[in-house]
Design a protein around this motif. Structure first.
Motif, short mmCIF file in Angstrom:
data_model
loop_
_atom_site.label_atom_id
_atom_site.label_comp_id
_atom_site.label_asym_id
_atom_site.label_seq_id
_atom_site.Cartn_x
_atom_site.Cartn_y
_atom_site.Cartn_z
N GLY A 276 0.91 -1.27 0.17
CA GLY A 276 0.04 -0.19 0.06
C GLY A 276 0.75 1.37 0.02
O GLY A 276 0.33 2.29 -0.60
N SER A 277 1.79 1.17 0.74
CA SER A 277 2.71 2.42 1.00
C SER A 277 3.57 2.60 -0.52
O SER A 277 3.56 3.73 -1.10
N LEU A 278 3.96 1.54 -1.06
CA LEU A 278 4.63 1.75 -2.53
C LEU A 278 3.65 2.16 -3.50
O LEU A 278 4.11 3.12 -4.30
N ARG A 279 2.47 1.59 -3.26
CA ARG A 279 1.48 2.21 -4.67
C ARG A 279 0.82 3.35 -4.30
O ARG A 279 -0.12 3.97 -4.82
N PHE A 280 1.15 3.94 -3.13
CA PHE A 280 0.31 5.40 -2.53
C PHE A 280 0.55 6.30 -3.61
O PHE A 280 1.74 6.68 -3.94
N GLY A 281 -0.40 6.86 -4.42
CA GLY A 281 0.02 7.81 -5.49
C GLY A 281 0.73 7.25 -6.65
O GLY A 281 1.62 7.92 -7.30
N ASN A 282 0.53 5.98 -6.81
CA ASN A 282 1.44 5.25 -7.78
C ASN A 282 3.09 5.44 -7.55
O ASN A 282 3.38 5.50 -8.79
#
Length: 495
Positions: A276-282
């Motif tokens: 989730g952190s890595l893909r936050f805001g892609n």
């Protein structure tokens, strides 16, 4: 000759309505000169007037929310919830700094009384306090078009301390910048502030940016962007006849270290948190977890759990064509590198736009990571590196290999054992924010916030670009000697 350009839709790559003119040398001179004139008058504003200005900007922009959010979605490709959330953050930041403009936490006064009878020489009275630096040039970030842009963290800190602002818009979202800038100009006009209180210039070329910061009226620079861009501006500043401060947030890999005891207790939650952190805001976050360090014995289970999560995540647009191209170049370097494993590569989908990208994840052992300098390699977007270690000693050795980073994180079940204590001491050398059992994306804005670190996280690791302490960047200390106390008190209640 004035060169015009258009913004593009991040989801489709198509041009958006509206043309924006590259600022000419004459326009830059005019804007900076007008800011210099305004600086003299703004210094005479009371704290209440500065706070009123920021509050009025927040009110005006809230009234234009729908138009601003809509344009921002088109220019960035961000999902509506992401843009709405950033809009609220930007408004909260304006409200906060409107209050700080009145409270003036940056204006710390230190006084020493005179002693005319001191021998062999009388001692003068001295009062040390802080004053505004003057016109501040602001360069917004491509990944935060609202909260770190025209009305973002540099703008609010500069205004709250009594400085005019000259903003160079970001070429990836000039339409959003224009809407925000028009709102600020409307408030300047309504409150009858000096017109040079706020200036907005457009431009895509490095020459335009250098021309702005090279103008003799500019007294300080706030920049968020690439290490290459920040270093280029810093070099141009050193070439000025009178070099000035530059506060630049640049690159960061934000390493995350995961201990076996944490993996044994909450492996699923850690995998979900990382994905989730890595893909936050892609992955368009300066605080994304770009490197994860674990022990070999935990690798297979962690990889399997995380792959399953990545596989369910959709591909999303990158911020622009140049950002997508830079991402692809970084991925190709990793895929072509020896001793680097592809753990997950999101496949392109034919029906998606040209700049859609998904999660990419690569693995390597500690020796490769250190030897080939992958610990310092940042690719902007949804990509991360997993470093596998043979034990605690090797994890600490990897930690010692990092340069400056905005954040670093440890997942552990106890903060009292020897490994954790050793890791923390190492992390203090290179981290700006050290996190225990959390994730680096998402940041609380308050009096204890630190968003900066040793190079390359920042050009000045002593400063923060976010939080109350960001005010301290755009003031300078001044000593008043032998001035009456009533004059000093009056000075503090005013500018």
């Amino acid at each position: 000759m004035t060169h015009a350009f258009q913004a593009t839709c991040a989801a489709t790559g198509e041009f958006l309505p509206g043309e924006f003119a590259e600022a000419t040398a004459a326009q830059i001179d005019f804007a900076c000169g007008r800011a210099a004139e305004a600086a003299v008058q703004i210094r005479e504003l009371t704290p209440d007037q500065l706070g009123e200005f920021l509050s009025a900007v927040a009110t005006e922009i809230r009234s234009r929310r729908e138009e601003i959010v809509s344009r921002c979605e088109l220019e960035t490709g961000y999902l509506n919830a992401r843009v709405e959330g950033e809009f609220d953050r930007a408004m909260g930041q304006l409200d906060l700094f409107a209050r700080l403009a009145v409270e003036r936490p940056w204006d710390r006064v230190t006084s020493e009384a005179a002693d005319p009878d001191r021998k062999p020489f009388p001692k003068p009275s001295m009062t040390r306090r802080f004053v505004p630096v003057g016109p501040v040039a602001v360069f917004g970030a491509c990944n935060f078009p609202l909260a770190i842009s025209v009305i973002g963290n540099d703008f609010v800190a500069a205004v709250a301390t009594g400085n005019p602002v000259v903003v160079k818009s970001h070429p990836s979202h000039p339409g959003t910048c224009e809407l925000l800038g028009n709102a600020v100009k409307e408030v300047v006009k309504r409150l009858k502030l000096p017109l040079g209180t706020f200036e907005l210039l457009h431009g895509r070329t490095p020459e335009t940016s250098v021309r702005v910061i090279s103008h003799p009226a500019i007294a300080a620079v706030g920049f968020t962007g690439s290490p290459q861009g920040g270093r280029a501006l810093a070099k141009a500043i050193l070439d000025r006849e009178n070099p000035i401060p530059i506060f630049a947030e640049l690159g960061s890999t934000n390493p995350v270290f995961i201990t076996p005891d944490a993996m044994a207790v909450r492996a699923k939650a850690i995998a979900e948190g990382f994905a989730g952190s890595l893909r936050f805001g892609n992955g368009h976050m300066c605080t994304k977890p770009g490197v994860v360090v674990i022990q070999e014995r935990d690798a297979d289970a962690f990889i399997a759990a995380t792959r399953g999560i990545f596989a369910k995540q959709p591909n999303l647009p990158m911020l622009s064509g140049p950002v997508a191209e830079a991402f692809d170049r970084g991925i190709e370097q990793l895929r072509a590198a020896k001793e680097v494993d592809s753990l997950f590569v999101a496949e392109a989908i034919e029906t998606e736009g040209p700049w859609h990208r998904g999660a990419h994840w690569f693995g390597m052992n500690a020796e490769t990571a250190i030897r080939e300098r992958w610990l310092h390699s940042e690719t902007f977007g949804p990509v991360s590196i997993l470093v596998r270690c043979r034990g605690e000693a090797e994890m600490l050795r990897v930690a010692e290999g990092f340069h400056g980073s905005l954040t670093t994180t440890l997942h552990a079940e106890t903060s009292e054992n020897e490994f954790t204590q050793c890791w923390r001491r190492i992390a203090e050398r290179f981290g700006g924010r050290i996190i225990l059992n959390g994730w680096p994306t998402g940041m609380e804005i308050g009096s204890a916030t630190q968003h900066g670190g040793p190079f390359p996280a920042s050009l000045d690791g002593r400063s923060t670009s976010v939080g109350h302490a960001s005010l301290e960047r755009f003031v300078r200390p001044l000593c008043f000697q032998n001035w009456p106390e009533d004059v000093m008190l009056a000075k503090r209640s005013g500018p």
